[in-house]
Design a protein around this motif. Structure first.
Motif, PDB file in Angstrom:
ATOM      1  N   UNK A 127       0.826  -1.214   0.000  1.00  0.00           N
ATOM      2  CA  UNK A 127       0.000   0.000   0.000  1.00  0.00           C
ATOM      3  C   UNK A 127       0.862   1.267   0.000  1.00  0.00           C
ATOM      4  N   UNK A 128       2.162   1.107   0.275  1.00  0.00           N
ATOM      5  CA  UNK A 128       3.049   2.265   0.432  1.00  0.00           C
ATOM      6  C   UNK A 128       4.462   1.802   0.085  1.00  0.00           C
ATOM      7  N   UNK A 129       5.126   2.497  -0.844  1.00  0.00           N
ATOM      8  CA  UNK A 129       6.437   2.077  -1.334  1.00  0.00           C
ATOM      9  C   UNK A 129       7.311   3.300  -1.523  1.00  0.00           C
ATOM     10  N   UNK A 130       8.484   3.303  -0.883  1.00  0.00           N
ATOM     11  CA  UNK A 130       9.386   4.448  -0.998  1.00  0.00           C
ATOM     12  C   UNK A 130      10.806   3.960  -1.246  1.00  0.00           C
ATOM     13  N   UNK A 131      11.423   4.478  -2.323  1.00  0.00           N
ATOM     14  CA  UNK A 131      12.830   4.223  -2.601  1.00  0.00           C
ATOM     15  C   UNK A 131      13.652   5.358  -2.008  1.00  0.00           C
ATOM     16  N   UNK A 132      14.698   5.001  -1.281  1.00  0.00           N
ATOM     17  CA  UNK A 132      15.564   5.987  -0.638  1.00  0.00           C
ATOM     18  C   UNK A 132      16.992   5.785  -1.142  1.00  0.00           C
ATOM     19  N   UNK A 133      17.382   6.502  -2.200  1.00  0.00           N
ATOM     20  CA  UNK A 133      18.730   6.330  -2.731  1.00  0.00           C
ATOM     21  C   UNK A 133      19.772   6.901  -1.775  1.00  0.00           C
ATOM     22  N   UNK A 134      20.974   6.390  -1.897  1.00  0.00           N
ATOM     23  CA  UNK A 134      22.078   6.976  -1.157  1.00  0.00           C
ATOM     24  C   UNK A 134      22.322   8.379  -1.687  1.00  0.00           C
ATOM     25  N   UNK A 135      22.732   9.269  -0.824  1.00  0.00           N
ATOM     26  CA  UNK A 135      23.065  10.626  -1.264  1.00  0.00           C
ATOM     27  C   UNK A 135      24.198  10.549  -2.292  1.00  0.00           C
ATOM     28  N   UNK A 136      24.191  11.449  -3.250  1.00  0.00           N
ATOM     29  CA  UNK A 136      25.207  11.407  -4.306  1.00  0.00           C
ATOM     30  C   UNK A 136      26.614  11.491  -3.728  1.00  0.00           C
ATOM     31  N   UNK A 137      26.809  12.248  -2.654  1.00  0.00           N
ATOM     32  CA  UNK A 137      28.120  12.344  -2.028  1.00  0.00           C
ATOM     33  C   UNK A 137      28.576  10.970  -1.536  1.00  0.00           C
ATOM     34  N   UNK A 138      27.664  10.207  -0.957  1.00  0.00           N
ATOM     35  CA  UNK A 138      27.993   8.860  -0.469  1.00  0.00           C
ATOM     36  C   UNK A 138      28.313   7.942  -1.644  1.00  0.00           C
ATOM     37  N   UNK A 139      27.549   8.052  -2.723  1.00  0.00           N
ATOM     38  CA  UNK A 139      27.801   7.214  -3.900  1.00  0.00           C
ATOM     39  C   UNK A 139      29.168   7.524  -4.519  1.00  0.00           C
ATOM     40  N   UNK A 140      29.508   8.808  -4.621  1.00  0.00           N
ATOM     41  CA  UNK A 140      30.796   9.188  -5.196  1.00  0.00           C
ATOM     42  C   UNK A 140      31.932   8.722  -4.283  1.00  0.00           C
ATOM     43  N   UNK A 141      31.775   8.900  -2.962  1.00  0.00           N
ATOM     44  CA  UNK A 141      32.801   8.449  -2.023  1.00  0.00           C
ATOM     45  C   UNK A 141      33.022   6.947  -2.153  1.00  0.00           C
ATOM     46  N   UNK A 142      31.943   6.176  -2.231  1.00  0.00           N
ATOM     47  CA  UNK A 142      32.068   4.723  -2.366  1.00  0.00           C
ATOM     48  C   UNK A 142      32.768   4.362  -3.674  1.00  0.00           C
ATOM     49  N   UNK A 143      32.435   5.044  -4.753  1.00  0.00           N
ATOM     50  CA  UNK A 143      33.103   4.780  -6.036  1.00  0.00           C
ATOM     51  C   UNK A 143      34.602   5.052  -5.923  1.00  0.00           C
ATOM     52  N   UNK A 144      34.957   6.132  -5.237  1.00  0.00           N
ATOM     53  CA  UNK A 144      36.376   6.448  -5.052  1.00  0.00           C
ATOM     54  C   UNK A 144      37.051   5.397  -4.172  1.00  0.00           C
ATOM     55  N   UNK A 145      36.380   4.962  -3.117  1.00  0.00           N
ATOM     56  CA  UNK A 145      36.944   3.934  -2.239  1.00  0.00           C
ATOM     57  C   UNK A 145      37.101   2.608  -2.978  1.00  0.00           C
ATOM     58  N   UNK A 146      36.120   2.260  -3.801  1.00  0.00           N
ATOM     59  CA  UNK A 146      36.175   1.003  -4.553  1.00  0.00           C
ATOM     60  C   UNK A 146      37.276   1.011  -5.616  1.00  0.00           C
TER      61      UNK A 146
END
Length: 163
Positions: A127-146
């Motif tokens: 009855x209720x569905x919400x997608x909560x993406x990671x903040x772009x800063x977190x995504x960029x940091x993870x890409x740099x760490x990876x």
């Protein structure tokens, strides 16, 4: 979370993502409570869709040429009432949009999802569905760490550096 609730919601999520992966709108809709007028669907890329006409308009886009693969993991569920459950889980989506100039190659990403479900006679329904993406800063940091060469991690570990 009870073992039974976890099993039931696992079956629900498997069916839901199976339907999404082939973009079977009838199967997707069948997993929602059609009696609930104020259903809410919030995809990460757009404004909330409230009510069936808004959700069906979002789902009604021709996606027959696109390919997608959605997977989910790490279910945490709460029995919020005798006929209500709240599910939280992680999802990874990957898609390919042929002919798309902005994304000529497949792309995707992680998203966290929170769902409210109601138990009906024929099983759990969303009855209720919400997608909560990671903040772009977190995504960029993870890409740099990876992207760090594993040998640097080995060097740092040899020096006793932990993080």
């Amino acid at each position: 979370m009870t073992t039974e609730l976890h099993r039931e919601l696992t079956e629900f999520l498997d069916a839901y993502f199976d339907a999404w992966n082939v973009y079977d709108q009838a199967r997707m809709r069948a997993l929602w409570d059609i009696d609930e007028a104020d259903v809410l669907y919030l995809a990460e890329e757009c404004e909330p869709h409230i009510g069936w006409s808004a959700i069906e308009s979002y789902w009604g886009v021709d996606r027959t040429k696109a390919e997608r693969l959605l997977t989910w993991r790490d279910l945490h569920a709460v029995q919020a009432g005798t006929d209500v459950a709240i599910a939280f889980f992680h999802c990874n989506w990957s898609t390919y949009l042929p002919g798309n100039r902005l994304y000529p190659k497949p792309f995707g990403g992680p998203v966290r999802i929170s769902m409210v479900l109601r138990r009906k006679a024929d099983g759990w329904k969303a009855i209720h569905y919400i997608e909560a993406p990671l903040a772009s800063l977190v995504q960029v940091r993870k890409a740099h760490e990876d992207a760090v060469d594993p040998r640097l991690h080995e060097r740092l570990a040899a020096k006793g550096i932990t993080y």
